[in-house]
Scaffold this motif. Structure first.
Motif: not given
Ligand code: PMH
Length: 385
Positions: A249-253, A300-301, A332-333, A338-342
């Motif tokens: 998985s890939l994430h940022t803020k 993005v999520l 941000v995913t 994230q929170d049930g979303a994908r």
């Protein structure tokens, strides 16, 4: 692993090692009795990280590792990975001694290679080799009986080599039309029949064949993409013998948030124009991280909701449009849950008109990898530091 990893930036890839373990354990149960699982960890473990994946795979039941280049194998030895390693691509004969010294097996398919290589192996040392047969991939490999007999007898005559394995690679095992696969498997069996002595490991299956064709398991399955929880092709998805769990998985803020007014522009080319007053957030990820320009418009999520990337993706940053204001630091995913979303890897592959293999590989070495077990961070790699 276990040591504190230093990261000075809020963009990271998270690798779920429990999922790698689960995928390997499932394959191990699925393969024919007596067959081993070879974990394919070339290209930095398809972008997931070589050593961490190797350790997880070995712990879960894999007993051999495979990479594409001798450099990749050497990198694993440097990271204290002791398991047997096969280099599946071509290596230089000049480096045969280096491989022998590190107990790394090389792929061989030319007689001349053997006569050149033996000059570089010290007396008393032995290089393990796997002979590669080209049964229809048209990439590397021995194609004729003549070639095979020449290579086999040359290797046996010379005390520097141990033929430990023989293998081939399928071009179409992930396609529901089995015709070409069957042709390749028959050719492989025919070619093995030409050998004076059948070596310890006879292997042909990648993930697709491993998942679909027990008769092609022979005594080793080379598990790549499915170990990472990804299906070898879209058409194969409905017939997987066990579910796969995605590890990447890939994430940022968010690093900046502002309201822009109708008609104001965003990013290079000033190509995006606000249609009304809009909340725009900046993310510290761009094409140099592998988040390529073609992903403009991709969602993005944010707090489990899908929001679009707007304007051109820059080298180190891109912008998203928020439905309302969010604070700096909001996670941000880009790939994953994230929170049930994908957003699955396959969604990004579809957007880029490519395959899932390419997506995890293209997330660049500027992005640190964080490893998780039971939801907890247990280590990581920042390739820059
Ligand atoms: N064996 C060989 C020789 C390979 O090249 C690969 C993957 C595998 C096994 C593992 O296949 P899997 O990931 O489908 O399980 N090679 C490549 C390649 O060259 N391009 O994409 C995948």
């Amino acid at each position: 692993m276990g040591e504190q990893i230093k990261i000075f930036r809020d963009t990271w890839a998270e690798i779920n090692l429990d999922h790698i373990s689960y995928n390997v354990e499932s394959m191990k149960r699925h393969v024919s009795d007596g067959a081993i699982v070879i974990a394919v960890i070339k290209a930095n473990g398809y972008g997931h990280g070589d050593a961490a994946v190797a350790e997880a795979a070995l712990e879960a039941g894999a007993s051999y590792l495979a990479v594409a280049t001798l450099d990749e194998a050497m990198a694993l030895r440097k990271k204290k990975i002791q398991a047997p390693i096969l280099v599946m691509g071509a290596s230089r004969p000049e480096n045969a001694g280096d491989a022998a010294k590190e107990n790394i097996a090389l792929t061989v398919f030319q007689k001349d290679w053997l006569s050149n290589a033996k000059e570089y192996i010290r007396t008393g040392e032995e290089l393990r080799i796997h002979l590669k047969f080209d049964t229809g991939m048209g990439r590397l490999g021995i194609r004729s009986r003549n070639e095979l007999e020449g290579i086999e007898s040359a290797a046996k005559r010379d005390g520097h080599f141990l033929i430990e394995g023989v293998f081939t690679h399928f071009a179409t095992a992930d396609s529901l039309d089995n015709h070409y696969f069957e042709q390749q498997l028959s050719r492989f069996e025919e070619m093995i029949g030409w050998m004076e002595e059948v070596p310890k490991y006879v292997h042909s299956s990648n993930s697709a064949a491993g998942l679909r064709f027990p008769k092609a398991h022979l005594n080793a399955v080379r598990m790549g993409i499915s170990m990472y929880g990804l299906a070898p092709s879209m058409e194969m998805k409905p017939e997987l013998p066990f579910p796969l769990k995605e590890a990447f998985s890939l994430h940022t803020k968010i690093v900046h948030v502002k309201k822009i007014h109708k008609g104001e522009k965003v990013s290079y080319g000033a190509a995006y124009e606000a249609k009304e007053d809009e909340w725009i957030a900046t993310l510290p990820i761009g094409y140099a991280d592998g988040w390529v320009r073609k992903l403009q418009g991709q969602e993005v999520l944010v707090e489990g909701f899908r929001v679009p990337i707007v304007g051109r993706i820059c080298m180190d940053q891109c912008m998203i449009k928020l439905p309302y204001e969010k604070p700096v630091g909001t996670q941000v995913t880009l790939i994953g849950e994230q929170d049930g979303a994908r957003i699955p890897v396959d969604e990004i592959a579809r957007k880029l008109e490519t395959i899932n293999y390419e997506v995890t590989c293209m997330v660049s070495s500027r992005v640190p990898r964080i490893y998780k077990r039971d939801g907890l961070v247990i280590g990581g790699v920042n390739y820059l530091l």
